[in-house]
Each structure stands twice: as structure tokens, then as C-alpha cells.
Scaffold this active site. Structure first.
Site, PDB file in Angstrom:
ATOM      1  N   LYS A 192       0.845  -1.194   0.000  1.00 38.00           N
ATOM      2  CA  LYS A 192       0.000   0.000   0.000  1.00 38.00           C
ATOM      3  C   LYS A 192       0.881   1.245   0.000  1.00 38.00           C
ATOM      4  CE  LYS A 192      -1.856   2.637   3.078  1.00 38.00           C
ATOM      5  NZ  LYS A 192      -1.754   3.923   2.377  1.00 38.00           N
ATOM      6  N   GLY A 244       7.180   4.661   8.218  1.00 36.04           N
ATOM      7  CA  GLY A 244       6.310   5.811   8.456  1.00 36.04           C
ATOM      8  C   GLY A 244       6.528   6.356   9.847  1.00 36.04           C
ATOM      9  N   SER A 245       5.487   6.910  10.416  1.00 37.41           N
ATOM     10  CA  SER A 245       5.632   7.597  11.691  1.00 37.41           C
ATOM     11  C   SER A 245       5.740   6.614  12.858  1.00 37.41           C
ATOM     12  CB  SER A 245       4.447   8.526  11.916  1.00 37.41           C
ATOM     13  OG  SER A 245       3.263   7.773  11.943  1.00 37.41           O
ATOM     14  N   THR A 246       6.374   7.052  13.918  1.00 34.33           N
ATOM     15  CA  THR A 246       6.521   6.217  15.102  1.00 34.33           C
ATOM     16  C   THR A 246       5.147   5.919  15.729  1.00 34.33           C
ATOM     17  OG1 THR A 246       8.794   6.917  15.522  1.00 34.33           O
ATOM     18  CG2 THR A 246       7.578   6.120  17.415  1.00 34.33           C
ATOM     19  N   GLU A 247       4.231   6.899  15.677  1.00 34.97           N
ATOM     20  CA  GLU A 247       2.876   6.665  16.223  1.00 34.97           C
ATOM     21  C   GLU A 247       2.229   5.462  15.551  1.00 34.97           C
ATOM     22  OE1 GLU A 247       4.396   9.637  15.496  1.00 34.97           O
ATOM     23  OE2 GLU A 247       2.707  10.973  15.076  1.00 34.97           O
ATOM     24  N   GLY A 249       3.698   3.176  13.851  1.00 32.18           N
ATOM     25  CA  GLY A 249       4.523   2.005  14.150  1.00 32.18           C
ATOM     26  C   GLY A 249       4.075   1.331  15.437  1.00 32.18           C
ATOM     27  N   GLU A 266      10.358   0.812  10.188  1.00 29.94           N
ATOM     28  CA  GLU A 266      11.340   1.868   9.945  1.00 29.94           C
ATOM     29  C   GLU A 266      10.601   3.171  10.214  1.00 29.94           C
ATOM     30  OE1 GLU A 266      12.995   4.728   8.728  1.00 29.94           O
ATOM     31  OE2 GLU A 266      13.095   4.052   6.649  1.00 29.94           O
ATOM     32  N   CYS A 300      13.462  10.599   6.776  1.00 25.64           N
ATOM     33  CA  CYS A 300      13.435  10.039   8.130  1.00 25.64           C
ATOM     34  C   CYS A 300      14.791  10.185   8.809  1.00 25.64           C
ATOM     35  CB  CYS A 300      12.986   8.598   8.097  1.00 25.64           C
ATOM     36  SG  CYS A 300      13.848   7.621   6.877  1.00 25.64           S
ATOM     37  N   GLU A 397      10.049  15.167  15.723  1.00 22.71           N
ATOM     38  CA  GLU A 397      10.415  15.124  14.310  1.00 22.71           C
ATOM     39  C   GLU A 397       9.547  16.131  13.549  1.00 22.71           C
ATOM     40  OE1 GLU A 397       9.340  11.532  12.124  1.00 22.71           O
ATOM     41  OE2 GLU A 397      11.281  11.607  11.119  1.00 22.71           O
TER      42      GLU A 397
END
Ligand code: NAD
Ligand code: MN
Length: 782
Positions: A192, A244-247, A249, A266, A300, A397
Site C-alpha cells: 500500500k 512511516g511515523s513512530t505513532e 509504528g 522503519e 526520516c 520530528e
């Protein structure tokens, strides 16, 4: 006007790359894209779609289909149907397909570069010279790994069907990083793309069709986060790879907990760019421009925190400001533009509001005197000084062209500042002193460190994070472990288990009741709660073992953290010697340990064999302590690109009930051999061997705090370990349901997890789990 004045006043004329080819290509699809499933274009089940915009002018480029549950299910099923056959083709046949993809990418180089620039807003210079060439390189390199899989990954098989979700900052490159290794190892994929940038993924689908890739091997489902959620939740996949974003993740970690799916993440970063006073300052400033203004800072691993030594801070900042005045923001299709547009208005707003917040918190703002074009989503290069290490803009970030600057006085202070975020993706170190630079490279917590350079990437060198920047690597041999699994086999101990002669056992007299304590920081300590657990022994009598609680977990983690710092840098020869000596001491206490096992299991012969296997296991990992190497990668980079397998940090171990001693040591030994410290919860039903092991440990040279043992019921303590931010990895073997809960709880600081019902099959896997790869890039020559 003198000639000199003419030269000085020369301004840039426009130098646009033609977009005709790309527009014609978009028209060919009626600017209305469908999904790519099972080798065919098919309309979205719901019939809904959304616009994708050109960030340089805010106009719609095309309509993108929004995949729903029916579409996602169809894609996963298509991938499943294709997988066995794809794997059975063998490495050589798969290599041919990957090679064909690489060739097509080169053939369509210009189309892909322009499409990417139109959809994402990044300068054509970058898509043309960096993104697309790296994409082709990635497929060539992985064609090679497909070819070599059988010999280089013996005993490994593909994971199966992979769900892959990617961001918008490097749309085609992230696709390549996901798809190439997956296909090489015989997996099939459902990918996706990000909703802002789907077009090049669809162009890639066309390439798959053109080269006759078997239907279902690659499936592309477009849509927003809702489609992503459906893909994550689908039970029919075996692996999930996310960038993508840590959230998000964290959400994915929780969503996949207990499913047994492989997971690689990542995530975000706040990477330091360290400039020492002995650096070549002009080179450093050029490096800085690339570190933070490449791709508008939407990277990133962007060097978004400038840490500069106080003595040269004013010089470096003055040079940076002067350089910023000369940067050009504008039409991304213009070949002479340095910064293009921000991907979407949402991101633009986010950048603006974070910068405002930074200023409210006291930062000083610098932006060039010129202004950005008004018709698209542009933001100027920005420098924030006078920033405290705890300020929002120093921690969060921003993902935009915003540099935050801070100063340091000593190398130690530089390292402390560099590591002062929850992230650990990359770092850039500038110094002409090779000893200093490489020392800092070792001490910074980051998956990639660039020495006197920045933003070096290559397919042969793994990329990925430490800490909350995620886990798993993409690229190189280290990245392929994410896409293979070992064939079902025995356990790590099977090969080690020799034929052992039962130890002579005296007709065991009933034992005096014994009370065992916990072992924390190298000392036997009473459990905080003061309680113990009573065990009834098979041969009569009872024993009491300490019952650890939350406070004990906290103390043990603290002791482990303290010990780990020096254990991690203890030289490998010393660690090997300590483990050999531990083995020797265990051997000397063979009867004691065997009896401790048999006291609750009742199996004396089995117990002796187990102690012998544990001794062999200690020899095994002592052997590896100075042999589990990194590699020097053969990237096209001119210089040295080498990996260091570094310890993960503090490892929490939840051990299986059986075997009691080996179940503990087969996990403890690889962890400490690689320089980690451990907090272990030994078997609940058979804890006595662990208790007696304490005596062996006390006679050994294992430094206090490197191994901590907490007996008592696992239930609460394992949750405390899983939640604890001071624990970097959690290994959980035995109870599958408890492991699922532990995985869910690990999302807080994104600790690396390793779970299973029985002890792991592969001793090498334990070494890989005990380490994380750092890639260091050091250019040579002028
Ligand atoms: P995001 O993490 O929300 O999106 C990344 C991908 O995940 C997209 O394809 C998105 O559709 C999908 N997604 C979103 N929510 C999902 C969910 N619940 N389940 C499954 N998939 C989901 O990132 P974003 O919103 O595009 O950007 C927000 C911030 O993330 C940025 O400002 C930046 O800080 C960070 N970011 C980091 C990277 C990176 O490479 N590390 C890339 C993009 C964004
Ligand atoms: Mn777009």
C-alpha cells in the site's frame, strides 16, 4: 556595466524538465487509477476514489482508488495463490524477473523521475539522480540475492505473503526497499503506497505487467490509513513491513502482537549532525545542506539537529546562513532548483505550527531574505538557534526543512546530546581526526553513522533504526533476514546435547529447607515484598524461592542498565574468557546443578544431561563472543562502509518452564556474549537450578548486574519488563498468550521482541537477536 558586474548579477533562467511524457502517460489511464490485484487492473469494490495533487501548484493530477476490505482480501488471496509457485521457481528464475524489473526501471527512468516529482513535489534533480537510480540498483542487487539464496541462506525458506505499507517521502524508493528483498527470497507482496503519492507505485505495477511477472506476486492496493488498517488486520499475511511515523509504528506493534507475524518497522528520527572544531567546516556546511534540505527535509534520517562545538559555532552558523541565502526554492521540475514543494498542505501546516511553537518556547528564527513561490505548498529553509535540548523542536520530528542548532563543549557532551532523544536512526559526524570521528561513530546510538559525509544509501548496506526509530534492516544481507524463516527444526540445544554419563548421585538425604533470594546487581537480595514461594521437592522436603515484584524488576533493570554500559565495551576476548570460565565453574558444580533440576523434575539422568548441554552451550557462545563479525560492504561508495553488530542493551528474558537450566542459559548466554545485560525470569515450576546458578555466578567473573535473576510468578513481572522503558529487548519463550500480551506492551518504547513456544531453532538467530547492526560510512580520498 563591467563584465564583472554582469557576472555578479547573472540570475538563473528557468530550466524546466518537460513533463509531457508523464502527462501523456497519466492521460493514458484517463487519470483515474484502479487497483493492481492478481496481475490485473481492477476497479475498487466500493467505487470510491480520491485526488492526488501536485504539491507545486495544488492541482489534482489524477484520481486514486480507495481499496476497502473486499479489495484488500482479494489482494491477499491473490498473493497467497501465487506464493508457493513463486518460491518453487527457484532463485535463478526469480533473479531473472528481478533483473527484468531493474532493466525496465532504467528504460523508464525519465518517466518515473518526472511522475515522482509531479506527485511528491521533490526536485527533478533528486528523482532523476538519486531516487530512480537507487531503485534500479536495489532490484539489480536483489536479483543477485535471489540467485544466491540457496547457497547463502541454507535452511531458510520464504516467510510467505508480506503486507507492506510505505510513506510518501521516497515513494518509489521505499517500494523498492520493500518489494525487492521480499521477491528475491520467494515471498509475494501486497503493498500500500501512501495516499499522497500513489502514482509511481502504479507505474511500477505496469512494469510488472510488461515483464510478465506471474500474477499475484506483486499486488498494489491504494488508499489512505483506513486501507492500511485493513491490510494490517488481515489474518492472511505472514509478515508486515512498515515505514512511516513512530505513532503508527506503535499501533502496528500492538495490532500484530501475538499473531506470529514477522514485523519490521522503519520509523521516525531526529538525527544529530555533529560538527567538531577540527572539522573541515566548509565541507561540513555543504554536508549540512544535504542533510537537512535534501527532499525539503522530509527524510526520516534528516540531519535535523545540528550539534556544533562551541568554539566554531558562530563560524558554522554564519556560513550556514550565508548558504541558506543562496538556496533556491521553486518549481520542482526546474533542474536548477534546490528545494521543491512540501508534499501536502497538511504537512505544510504541521511544519508551520511546530516552528511557531519553537519560537514561542524561545528559539530564534532565521529564514533567507527571499520568499517562496505562493501558488504551491512551499516552505523556506529554516534555522532555529537558542534551542534548549528539551525544547519541542529539539525532540519532535518536524519532517520539513527546519534545522535546529545546539552547541557542545566536549566529545562526551556531544554524545550525550546526540543520544538525547528516543530515536536512533542516523547520525553524521564531522571531524578530520579519524580517531575521534570513529569513536563518536561507535558511541552514537543510531543504525547508520556517516563520517564526514551524509545521506549515503546503497542496496548492499542495511538501513534501519535503534530504539524508537524501529527495528529490522532494509538492504544487504542483514535486510534479508526480514524475509526468510528457518525451516522447522530442533532447538538450539539439540546439536549441543552430548551423550552424558549420569553424575554419581548419592542416595539423596532429605534436604534441609533452603530459602533462596533474588540475584540483583551481583548480590543476593531479599525480595522487596518479603514473600517467597514454597516448592515441594520430589525427594522430600521443601525449598523457598524469592517472589519478585515490580520494585525488584525496577531495581534489576537499573542494575542491568548500569552494568551494561561497561559490559558493552568490554573487549570481546575478555567476554569470551569470562564465559569459558563460567562454563568451567558450572562443570565443577555439575552435581549441584543437576540435583537442583531433579529436585523438582524428578528426572536425574535428564538433569545431568541438561547440565552438560548447558556447559556445552556456554562454550558455544564463548566461542562466538569474538567471532560474530560485521562486514565490510562492497557498495559502490568510495571509502569504507562497514557494519558493527552492537549489543541491543538490556534484554528482558522470560524463560520457558522446561528445560529449567538450559531454558535460561540458551537465552542468557548469547545475550551476554554479545555485550547485553539481562534481567531474567527463570522457570516458575523449576527455579532451583537458577538459584544454584547464582553460586556459580558469584564464583565467576561475570560482572555484577550483567545477569539478574528474579524468581517467582511471571505474570506481573513479565508485564513490568515489557512496559519498562529501560528494557531494550524482550525475549519471551513458553506461554504463547503471555507472549502476545508482552508484545502488545512492548509498543511503548518499541522494544525488540522475540517470542516462541519452545527454545529457538537456530543458535545464530540468537546472536542476531542479541545485536543490532550499525552501518558506518567513511569516505576516503579528497
Ligand atoms: P504515517 O505513518 O501516518 O503514514 C505512513 C503510511 O502508513 C501511509 O501509507 C499511511 O496511509 C499508512 N497508515 C496511516 N495510518 C495507518 C494505520 N493506522 N494502519 C496502517 N497504515 C496506516 O505518516 P504520515 O501521516 O504520512 O506523516 C506523519 C509524520 O510521520 C510525518 O510528519 C513524519 O514525522 C513521519 N514520517 C516518517 C517517515 C519515515 O520515513 N520515517 C515517513 C513519512 C512520515
Ligand atoms: Mn501527490
Amino acid at each position: 556595466m563591467t563584465v564583472r558586474e554582469i557576472y555578479q548579477s547573472l540570475s538563473y533562467g528557468p530550466a524546466p524538465e518537460s513533463a509531457d511524457l508523464a502527462h501523456a502517460w497519466l492521460d493514458g489511464f484517463g487519470r483515474d487509477f484502479r487497483l493492481f490485484i492478481g496481475g490485473k487492473w481492477r476497479a475498487a469494490h466500493s467505487g470510491t476514489s480520491f485526488d492526488t495533487f501536485n504539491p507545486a501548484n495544488g492541482k489534482s493530477l489524477a484520481r486514486i482508488a480507495q481499496a476497502d476490505a473486499v479489495d484488500v482480501d482479494a489482494a491477499v488471496k491473490a498473493a497467497r495463490r501465487a506464493q508457493k509457485k513463486w518460491a518453487a521457481l527457484g532463485g535463478h528464475e526469480r533473479a531473472r524477473y528481478l533483473y527484468a524489473i531493474a532493466r525496465q526501471i532504467q528504460k523508464h527512468h525519465r518517466l518515473l523521475a518526472v511522475l515522482e516529482t509531479l506527485d511528491n513535489g521533490k526536485p527533478i534533480r533528486e528523482t532523476r539522480d538519486i531516487d530512480v537510480p537507487l531503485v534500479a540498483r536495489h532490484f539489480y542487487h536483489h536479483a543477485g540475492w535471489a540467485q544466491l539464496m540457496e547457497t547463502e541462506f541454507p535452511g531458510c525458506e520464504p516467510v510467505g505473503v508480506c503486507a507492506q505499507i510505505i510513506p510518501w517521502n521516497f515513494p518509489l524508493m521505499m517500494l523498492a526497499w520493500k518489494i525487492a528483498p521480499a521477491l528475491a527470497m520467494g515471498n509475494t507482496v501486497v503493498l500500500k503506497p501512501a495516499e499522497f503519492t500513489s502514482i509511481t507505485a502504479l507505474a511500477f505495477a505496469e512494469i510488472c505487467r510488461e515483464i510478465g511477472l506471474p500474477p499475484g506476486v506483486v499486488n498494489i492496493v491504494t488508499g489512505d490509513g483506513e486501507t492500511g488498517k485493513l491490510l494490517v488486520a488481515h489474518p492472511g499475511t505472514d509478515k508486515l513491513a512498515f515505514t512511516g511515523s513512530t505513532e503508527v509504528g506503535r499501533i502496528l506493534r500492538e495490532a500484530t502482537a501475538g499473531t506470529g507475524k514477522k514485523l519490521s518497522l522503519e520509523l521516525g528520527g531526529k538525527s544529530p549532525f555533529l560538527v567538531f572544531e577540527d572539522a573541515d567546516l566548509d565541507s561540513a556546511v555543504e554536508g549540512l545542506v544535504d542533510a537537512i534540505w535534501f527532499n525539503q527535509g522530509q527524510v526520516c534520517c534528516a540531519g535535523s539537529r545540528l550539534l556544533v562545538q562551541e568554539s566554531v559555532a558562530e563560524t558554522v552558523l554564519a556560513k550556514t546562513r550565508a548558504r541558506m541565502e543562496k538556496l533556491r526554492v521553486g518549481d520542482p521540475l526546474d533542474k536548477a532548483v534546490d528545494l521543491g514543494a512540501i508534499v501536502d498542505s497538511v504537512q505544510l501546516e504541521r511544519i508551520k505550527s511546530l516552528v511557531e511553537q519553537g519560537c514561542r518556547e524561545g528559539a530564534e528564527l532565521f529564514q533567507p531574505a527571499w520568499s517562496c513561490p505562493k501558488d504551491g505548498w512551499f516552505y523556506p529553509p529554516t534555522l532555529l538557534t537558542n534551542v534548549a535540548p528539551a525544547a519541542t523542536v529539539a525532540q519532535v520530528e518536524i519532517f520539513g526543512p527546519v534545522l535546529v542548532a545546539m552547541t557542545f563543549r566536549t566529545p562526551d557532551e556531544a554524545v550525550a546530546l546526540a543520544n538525547n532523544t528516543p530515536y536512533g536512526l542516523a547520525a553524521s559526524v564531522w571531524s578530520e581526526n579519524v580517531g575521534l570521528a570513529l569513536d563518536i561513530a561507535d558511541r552514537v546510538k543510531a543504525g547508520t553513522v556517516w563520517v564526514n559525509c551524509t545521506n549515503q544509501f546503497d542496496a548492499a548496506s542495511g538501513f534501519g533504526g535503534y530504539r524508537e526509530s524501529g527495528y529490522g534492516r532494509e538492504g544487504g544481507r542483514e535486510g534479508l533476514w526480514e524475509y526468510v524463516k528457518g525451516r522447522a527444526g530442533g532447538t538450539v540445544v539439540e546439536g549441543l546435547r552430548g551423550k552424558s554419563q549420569p553424575a554419581p548421585v548419592e542416595a539423596a538425604p532429605p534436604r534441609m529447607d533452603r530459602t533462596h533470594k533474588l540475584y540483583i546487581g551481583g548480590k543476593q537480595v531479599r525480595p522487596d515484598g518479603g514473600y517467597s514461594v514454597t516448592l515441594h521437592l520430589k525427594h522430600g522436603g521443601t525449598a523457598q524461592v524469592g517472589r519478585g515484584n515490580r520494585k525488584d524488576v525496577r531495581n534489576a533493570v537499573e542494575a542491568a542498565r548500569k552494568a551494561q554500559e561497561s559490559w558493552a565495551v568490554a573487549n570481546t576476548h575478555l567476554r569470551a574468557q569470562i564465559l569459558y570460565y563460567l562454563a568451567e565453574n558450572m562443570e565443577a558444580e555439575r552435581a549441584l546443578l543437576a540435583r537442583a533440576i531433579a529436585d523438582t523434575t524428578g528426572d536425574r539422568d535428564g538433569a545431568t544431561a541438561e547440565v552438560d548441554a548447558a556447559v556445552a552451550c556456554a562454550f558455544h557462545y564463548a566461542a562466538w563472543a569474538d567471532k560474530f563479525d560485521g562486514a565490510v560492504h562492497r557498495t559502490p561508495f568510495r571509502g569504507l562502509n562497514y557494519t558493527r553488530p552492537e549489543p541491543v542493551g538490556v534484554v528482558g528474558l522470560v524463560c520457558p518452564e522446561d528445560p529449567p537450566l538450559l531454558g535460561l542459559l540458551a537465552l542468557v548466554l548469547p545475550a551476554i556474549a554479545m555485550g547485553n545485560a539481562v534481567v531474567a525470569l527463570p522457570s516458575q515450576t523449576h527455579p532451583l537450578a537458577a538459584c544454584d546458578l547464582v553460586r556459580v555466578l558469584e564464583a565467576s567473573d561475570v560482572p555484577g548486574g550483567v545477569l539478574n535473576l528474579l524468581t517467582g510468578p511471571h505474570a506481573e513481572m513479565e508485564q513490568d519488563l515489557a512496559k519498562h522503558d529501560g528494557v531494550d529487548a524482550l525475549w519471551h519463550f513458553g506461554d504463547i498468550e503471555a507472549a502476545a500480551e508482552a508484545e502488545r506492551l512492548s509498543a511503548g518504547n518499541l522494544k525488540q521482541t522475540w517470542t516462541g513456544r519452545v527454545l529457538p531453532a537456530d543458535a545464530r538467530e540468537a546472536l542476531r537477536r542479541a545485536t543490532q547492526v550499525k552501518n558506518i560510512w567513511v569516505p576516503t580520498g579528497e
